[in-house]
Write an enzyme that holds these catalytic residues in place. Structure first.
Site, PDB file in Angstrom:
ATOM      1  N   ARG A 127       1.669 -11.028  10.375  1.00  0.00           N
ATOM      2  CA  ARG A 127       2.809 -10.389  10.459  1.00  0.00           C
ATOM      3  C   ARG A 127       4.356 -11.227  10.255  1.00  0.00           C
ATOM      4  O   ARG A 127       5.604 -10.712  10.078  1.00  0.00           O
ATOM      5  CB  ARG A 127       3.226 -10.111  12.065  1.00  0.00           C
ATOM      6  CG  ARG A 127       2.413  -9.079  12.741  1.00  0.00           C
ATOM      7  CD  ARG A 127       2.411  -7.648  11.985  1.00  0.00           C
ATOM      8  NE  ARG A 127       1.160  -7.707  11.014  1.00  0.00           N
ATOM      9  CZ  ARG A 127       0.887  -6.931  10.064  1.00  0.00           C
ATOM     10  NH1 ARG A 127       1.753  -6.208   9.762  1.00  0.00           N
ATOM     11  NH2 ARG A 127      -0.338  -7.051   9.376  1.00  0.00           N
ATOM     12  N   ASP A 156      -3.807   7.466   4.328  1.00  0.00           N
ATOM     13  CA  ASP A 156      -2.937   6.051   4.629  1.00  0.00           C
ATOM     14  C   ASP A 156      -3.833   5.655   5.945  1.00  0.00           C
ATOM     15  O   ASP A 156      -4.584   6.212   6.578  1.00  0.00           O
ATOM     16  CB  ASP A 156      -1.632   6.350   4.851  1.00  0.00           C
ATOM     17  CG  ASP A 156      -0.906   5.021   4.963  1.00  0.00           C
ATOM     18  OD1 ASP A 156      -1.638   3.719   4.576  1.00  0.00           O
ATOM     19  OD2 ASP A 156       0.264   4.769   5.425  1.00  0.00           O
ATOM     20  N   GLU A 157      -4.004   4.073   5.903  1.00  0.00           N
ATOM     21  CA  GLU A 157      -4.882   3.230   6.908  1.00  0.00           C
ATOM     22  C   GLU A 157      -5.917   4.153   7.215  1.00  0.00           C
ATOM     23  O   GLU A 157      -6.544   4.391   8.229  1.00  0.00           O
ATOM     24  CB  GLU A 157      -3.776   3.533   8.251  1.00  0.00           C
ATOM     25  CG  GLU A 157      -2.493   3.255   8.164  1.00  0.00           C
ATOM     26  CD  GLU A 157      -2.350   1.508   8.024  1.00  0.00           C
ATOM     27  OE1 GLU A 157      -3.410   1.006   8.141  1.00  0.00           O
ATOM     28  OE2 GLU A 157      -1.225   1.169   8.319  1.00  0.00           O
ATOM     29  N   LYS A 202       0.820  -1.190   0.109  1.00  0.00           N
ATOM     30  CA  LYS A 202      -0.112   0.016   0.042  1.00  0.00           C
ATOM     31  C   LYS A 202       0.877   1.108  -0.016  1.00  0.00           C
ATOM     32  O   LYS A 202       0.414   2.243  -0.595  1.00  0.00           O
ATOM     33  CB  LYS A 202      -1.005   0.092   1.250  1.00  0.00           C
ATOM     34  CG  LYS A 202      -0.453   0.047   2.654  1.00  0.00           C
ATOM     35  CD  LYS A 202      -1.156   0.209   3.526  1.00  0.00           C
ATOM     36  CE  LYS A 202      -0.681   0.229   5.154  1.00  0.00           C
ATOM     37  NZ  LYS A 202       0.137   1.580   5.240  1.00  0.00           N
ATOM     38  N   THR A 203       2.110   1.312   0.765  1.00  0.00           N
ATOM     39  CA  THR A 203       2.809   2.528   0.800  1.00  0.00           C
ATOM     40  C   THR A 203       3.473   2.675  -0.757  1.00  0.00           C
ATOM     41  O   THR A 203       3.431   3.826  -1.193  1.00  0.00           O
ATOM     42  CB  THR A 203       4.103   2.273   1.596  1.00  0.00           C
ATOM     43  OG1 THR A 203       3.490   1.711   2.937  1.00  0.00           O
ATOM     44  CG2 THR A 203       4.725   3.389   1.784  1.00  0.00           C
ATOM     45  N   GLN A 232      -8.112  -4.657   9.393  1.00  0.00           N
ATOM     46  CA  GLN A 232      -6.864  -4.471  10.343  1.00  0.00           C
ATOM     47  C   GLN A 232      -7.290  -3.231  11.092  1.00  0.00           C
ATOM     48  O   GLN A 232      -6.484  -2.551  11.533  1.00  0.00           O
ATOM     49  CB  GLN A 232      -5.538  -4.220   9.322  1.00  0.00           C
ATOM     50  CG  GLN A 232      -5.112  -5.493   8.620  1.00  0.00           C
ATOM     51  CD  GLN A 232      -3.778  -5.171   8.142  1.00  0.00           C
ATOM     52  OE1 GLN A 232      -2.752  -4.791   8.771  1.00  0.00           O
ATOM     53  NE2 GLN A 232      -3.467  -4.936   6.962  1.00  0.00           N
TER      54      GLN A 232
END
Length: 723
Positions: A609, A223-224, A39-40, A254
């Site tokens: 993770r 973002d997020e 995503k970044t 998330q």
């Protein structure tokens, strides 16, 4: 610029769905980006694409993140793709950007030109001062309760004069809220929640300012997005016009910060409010093996009302997920030690192994096992650098010099290092401030001029001398002078454990120097001319900075952290521990669908993770508040397909799984039911025994009932029968 960049260079290493997102035409978009889906890269490539294709200028973009680390990473990636200076771009956290708006329009926002930001600890101290002035005992409600009350109301956009009290307690809390607002306004300070609310009110009340920024920001990237609160979403909507577009990247699976006000339903509201017809799903994962992703997909699929996606990877299935069931938490920790030692001997670095747990209390047994076996470890998410006491002391001198109305800073340093100014003297100053509506500093100056207290006079002279000496010097030189002249270094040098504190004071000087190099473009002469402004902005930075400045972060040490702290991180090997109902999912969530769903999202975050290996562990018995507590496995374990699991020491036979040895103090009681036994209760019906607490004379049994959820019953009066 076009000559130096190939037209498609920013898209060369993107997959098909990522390219679709990055090259979206002028319309608002929601990008559902799964864990590890890049995503970044998509966000930064989107910015570069917009600028490169002359859709907008760097100044016409507003990019909002949730951490300073993410904002810095975004700027670095943008500058690597485009030959532009990114320093002036509007890229930052919600709080950082709001602070920037308020600094530009402080008069319209009703703030002094140099206002200061209270971090969480300073806010609590300010609330305690209000409580003391109102003669409120912490037994009635704590400063922490009031901090939550104040911040929760601000997050809802509710000022104290708009709050509707529903009983005497809420009325009293709101009185504290009102007094706290007045105190902050008088002292020229704002807390984190205030930054956002004050900025929102600025845009709501001032049409000229609002329309000015709406005309500038044609593209707003977030973002997020799943972590945005109600207030943050309102703020974003105010900055958009009919001619601007929102590009939101997030993952509803998330969303794990409900306790901070995160509202994943904002994603559905965005679709409706901005007429988004096609949600782009990024499902290809570049982090984990497929067995790990399939487990995560299976777990999260049990949540209702989600936007829905299915993660996959092209890197192969990888190892099966290992599950270990220990008799108690000490044996669980011993198992972790054995596995980690074996991995390290085989060449794995400790810093690529993480142990995750639901709450911090679980780390004690694990840490003891690591110390005993000489395994280096680091507890992630401890005190941030700027939150450490010695650093806050040094910064308080700077804060008071920058803003003489900052009573929090005054109180922190008036007698630190100790200079013989007692509590009675400080109370006299406080009384004087109330009677004369002035700051503690003004009261101290009056006491000094009237020779009422020679020790306070000494302190006033100290601050004035420091102020004179640092005038015309850089922030780093000022801090270096304060560290010595204030007596902080001398004070800590007398402490046998003071060496690390002195090192942190020296590190603060380095942090100030790095801040100047990284963020300021003025010449040294101009920096000195604008000394007060540079100083105020550095103090803002220390309050807003969310990263850690820890020298040990590069050491080869095992990583220990809560699942919440692990979000955004990744490791070769992950151990998720304490997988028992009541712990993960947490017992507070067991009776609420929304609570269970957030806990399931937390489990999803934990699983994703891991890059290569994933271990799941649980203990049948765990010490809680000094008493053994008997547990049943987390319901999330049953949601993982059996073909993905390799059970290391347990059978699927429930009788074996629940054969927990009873504490000897309970074993003679004829009333004991084995954990896992089905029992019947006259009122609540059928249920399964899930645990015990207390002693023989005050024994309580925990039962998970089919129709009434989990109940704790006094064994003496439970009147249970076997179902």
């Amino acid at each position: 610029m076009n000559q130096s960049i190939n037209k498609n260079s920013n898209l060369a290493d993107l997959n098909e769905k990522q390219i679709e997102a990055v090259t979206k035409s002028n319309e608002s978009a929601l990008i559902l980006a799964g864990a590890g889906s890049g995503k970044t890269k998509v966000l930064t490539s989107r910015v570069a694409w917009l600028i490169h294709n002359q859709t907008t200028s760097p100044g016409g973009i507003l990019a909002v993140t949730f951490t300073n680390k993410a904002a810095r990473e975004m700027l670095v990636r943008i500058s690597s793709q485009l030959p532009i200076n990114t320093r002036g771009m509007w890229v930052g956290t919600f709080h950082g950007l709001c602070n920037r708006f308020l600094k530009k329009h402080y008069k319209d926002a009703g703030l002094p030109e140099i206002f200061q930001i209270l971090d969480s600890a300073d806010q609590k101290s300010a609330i305690k001062r209000v409580m003391k002035s109102m003669n409120i005992d912490e037994e009635l409600f704590t400063s922490r309760d009031l901090q939550y009350f104040i911040n929760a109301n601000k997050e809802e956009g509710i000022r104290s004069n708009d709050y509707q009290a529903f009983d005497d307690i809420s009325k009293k809390k709101n009185e504290v809220y009102s007094m706290y607002e007045k105190q902050c306004q008088k002292e020229g300070v704002v807390d984190f929640a205030e930054l956002l609310l004050r900025c929102l009110e600025l845009f709501q009340k001032n049409e000229v300012i609002r329309e000015h920024y709406q005309s500038i920001f044609k593209h707003i990237l977030v973002d997020e997005f799943q972590d945005t609160s109600k207030l943050q979403y309102q703020w974003l909507k105010l900055l958009t016009s009919d001619e601007s577009f929102i590009f939101a990247v997030g993952d509803d699976d998330q969303s794990i910060y409900g306790f901070r006000g995160a509202n994943p339903s904002n994603m559905k509201d965005l679709q409706k409010d901005f007429n988004i017809k096609n949600v782009i799903k990024l499902e290809q994962n570049y982090r984990s093996k497929n067995n790990i992703l399939n487990a995560a997909n299976a777990i999260i699929d049990n949540n209702k009302d989600r936007l829905g996606k299915n993660l996959w990877a092209s890197s192969g299935d990888g190892d099966l997920i290992r599950q270990y069931t220990a008799l108690d938490d000490r044996l669980e920790a011993a198992y972790l030690v054995d596995e980690i030692k074996m991995m390290n001997r085989a060449g794995s670095r400790y810093d690529q192994i993480a142990i995750l747990y639901r709450n911090n209390a679980q780390s004690r047994v694990i840490e003891m096992a690591m110390v005993t076996n000489q395994i280096p470890y680091r507890v992630y998410g401890g005190l941030r650098f700027f939150e450490r006491a010695e650093v806050k002391h040094a910064l308080a001198y700077l804060r008071l010099i920058s803003n003489k109305n900052d009573d929090n800073a005054f109180i922190r340093i008036v007698n630190f290092p100790p200079r013989g100014i007692g509590a009675r003297s400080i109370e006299q100053l406080d009384d004087y401030t109330k009677e004369n509506d002035c700051s503690m500093w003004e009261a101290a100056k009056i006491f000094s001029s009237e020779n009422r207290n020679t020790k306070i006079s000494t302190f006033v002279n100290l601050i004035q001398n420091i102020e004179d000496e640092i005038h015309g010097t850089g922030v780093d030189e000022s801090i270096d002078y304060i560290n010595t002249y204030s007596g902080l270094k001398e004070h800590y040098s007398k402490d046998k454990d003071g060496g690390s504190r002195i090192e942190n004071l020296d590190e603060l000087v380095s942090a100030a120097k790095s801040y100047i190099i990284d963020t300021r473009e003025e010449s040294p002469e101009d920096l000195l001319k604008n000394q007060s402004l540079v100083l105020a902005e550095f103090l803002d930075y220390t309050s807003l900075e969310s990263g850690e400045l820890q020298a040990s972060s590069g050491d080869d040490a095992l990583q220990l952290m809560t699942i919440h702290s692990s979000k955004g991180l990744e490791f070769d090997v992950v151990f998720i521990t304490g997988l028992e109902d009541g712990l993960c999912p947490h017992e507070r969530s067991l009776l609420e669908q929304k609570g269970i769903e957030e806990e399931r999202r937390l489990m999803y975050v934990a699983v994703t993770r891991a890059r290569n290996k994933l271990y799941l562990s649980l203990a049948q018995s765990r010490m809680t508040y000094g008493q053994p507590r008997y547990n049943v496995p987390s319901r999330f374990l049953d949601e993982i397909p059996e073909e993905l699991i390799k059970r290391l020491n347990s059978s699927k036979d429930k009788d074996l799984l629940y054969s927990v040895p009873l504490n000897t103090s309970y074993s003679e009681s004829k009333h004991i039911w084995k954990v896992g036994t089905m029992v019947s209760h006259q009122k609540f019906g059928q249920g399964i025994v899930t645990g015990y607490e207390g002693n023989e004379n005050d024994l309580r049994i925990q039962i998970k009932f089919s129709d009434h959820g989990i109940k704790w019953l006094a064994m003496e009066y439970a009147k249970l029968s076997e179902a």
